[in-house]
Motif scaffolding. Structure first.
Motif, PDB file in Angstrom:
ATOM      1  N   ILE A  33       1.236  -1.331   0.292  1.00  0.00           N
ATOM      2  CA  ILE A  33      -0.138  -0.138  -0.261  1.00  0.00           C
ATOM      3  C   ILE A  33       1.035   1.470  -0.209  1.00  0.00           C
ATOM      4  N   LYS A  34       2.337   1.199   0.732  1.00  0.00           N
ATOM      5  CA  LYS A  34       2.534   2.305   1.111  1.00  0.00           C
ATOM      6  C   LYS A  34       4.030   2.286  -0.058  1.00  0.00           C
ATOM      7  N   LEU A  37       1.321   4.427  -3.040  1.00  0.00           N
ATOM      8  CA  LEU A  37       1.577   5.413  -2.970  1.00  0.00           C
ATOM      9  C   LEU A  37       2.855   6.293  -3.692  1.00  0.00           C
ATOM     10  N   SER A  42      -3.191   6.955  -6.337  1.00  0.00           N
ATOM     11  CA  SER A  42      -3.730   7.727  -6.024  1.00  0.00           C
ATOM     12  C   SER A  42      -4.298   7.491  -4.415  1.00  0.00           C
ATOM     13  N   ARG A  43      -4.957   7.291  -3.446  1.00  0.00           N
ATOM     14  CA  ARG A  43      -5.648   7.403  -2.603  1.00  0.00           C
ATOM     15  C   ARG A  43      -6.882   6.582  -3.344  1.00  0.00           C
ATOM     16  N   GLU A  44      -7.884   7.363  -3.900  1.00  0.00           N
ATOM     17  CA  GLU A  44      -8.879   6.545  -4.544  1.00  0.00           C
ATOM     18  C   GLU A  44      -8.872   5.757  -5.165  1.00  0.00           C
ATOM     19  N   ILE A  46      -6.467   3.079  -5.100  1.00  0.00           N
ATOM     20  CA  ILE A  46      -6.281   2.055  -3.630  1.00  0.00           C
ATOM     21  C   ILE A  46      -7.129   2.047  -2.980  1.00  0.00           C
ATOM     22  N   VAL A  47      -8.169   2.746  -2.941  1.00  0.00           N
ATOM     23  CA  VAL A  47      -9.688   2.560  -1.752  1.00  0.00           C
ATOM     24  C   VAL A  47      -9.991   1.545  -2.656  1.00  0.00           C
ATOM     25  N   VAL A  69      -5.293   0.022   4.566  1.00  0.00           N
ATOM     26  CA  VAL A  69      -4.945   1.303   3.944  1.00  0.00           C
ATOM     27  C   VAL A  69      -5.407   2.256   5.195  1.00  0.00           C
ATOM     28  N   LYS A  70      -6.229   1.988   5.676  1.00  0.00           N
ATOM     29  CA  LYS A  70      -5.816   3.327   6.599  1.00  0.00           C
ATOM     30  C   LYS A  70      -5.414   3.707   7.835  1.00  0.00           C
ATOM     31  N   PHE A  73      -2.500   5.398   5.212  1.00  0.00           N
ATOM     32  CA  PHE A  73      -3.076   6.587   4.725  1.00  0.00           C
ATOM     33  C   PHE A  73      -2.656   7.347   6.198  1.00  0.00           C
ATOM     34  N   ASP A  77      -0.090  10.300   6.476  1.00  0.00           N
ATOM     35  CA  ASP A  77      -0.310  11.849   6.690  1.00  0.00           C
ATOM     36  C   ASP A  77       0.494  12.040   7.874  1.00  0.00           C
TER      37      ASP A  77
END
Length: 81
Positions: A33-34, A37, A42-44, A46-47, A69-70, A73, A77
């Motif tokens: 996941i990392k 990115l 994009s985050r979208e 991946i989601v 994922v959360k 993220f 952040d």
């Protein structure tokens, strides 16, 4: 395999998220996941990839992936704050 022609790194990252969800490999999943990115996903995207797994891998697997994922993220952040 990452250097082969035919698929861009972004696509390979999204495929890996789906496969690692199906294989139930949560530690590898967080790494990818990392990496997704970093590879321009994009985050979208991946989601949406995680949500797509619900239909083929089942809701429990998809929900677990969404937790990872959360987590990633949130880590990203926090590192940029």
């Amino acid at each position: 395999i990452w250097a082969r022609p035919g698929l861009e790194r972004k696509s390979r990252s999204l495929i890996n998220i789906g496969m690692l969800t199906a294989l139930n490999r949560p530690q590898e999943l967080r790494v990818h996941i990392k990496g997704a990115l970093n590879n321009g996903c994009s985050r979208e995207e991946i989601v949406e990839t995680a949500l797509q797994t619900a239909a083929y891998c089942g809701m429990p697997a998809a929900l677990d992936t969404m937790r990872h994922v959360k987590h990633v993220f949130d880590e990203v952040d926090a590192a940029t704050d």
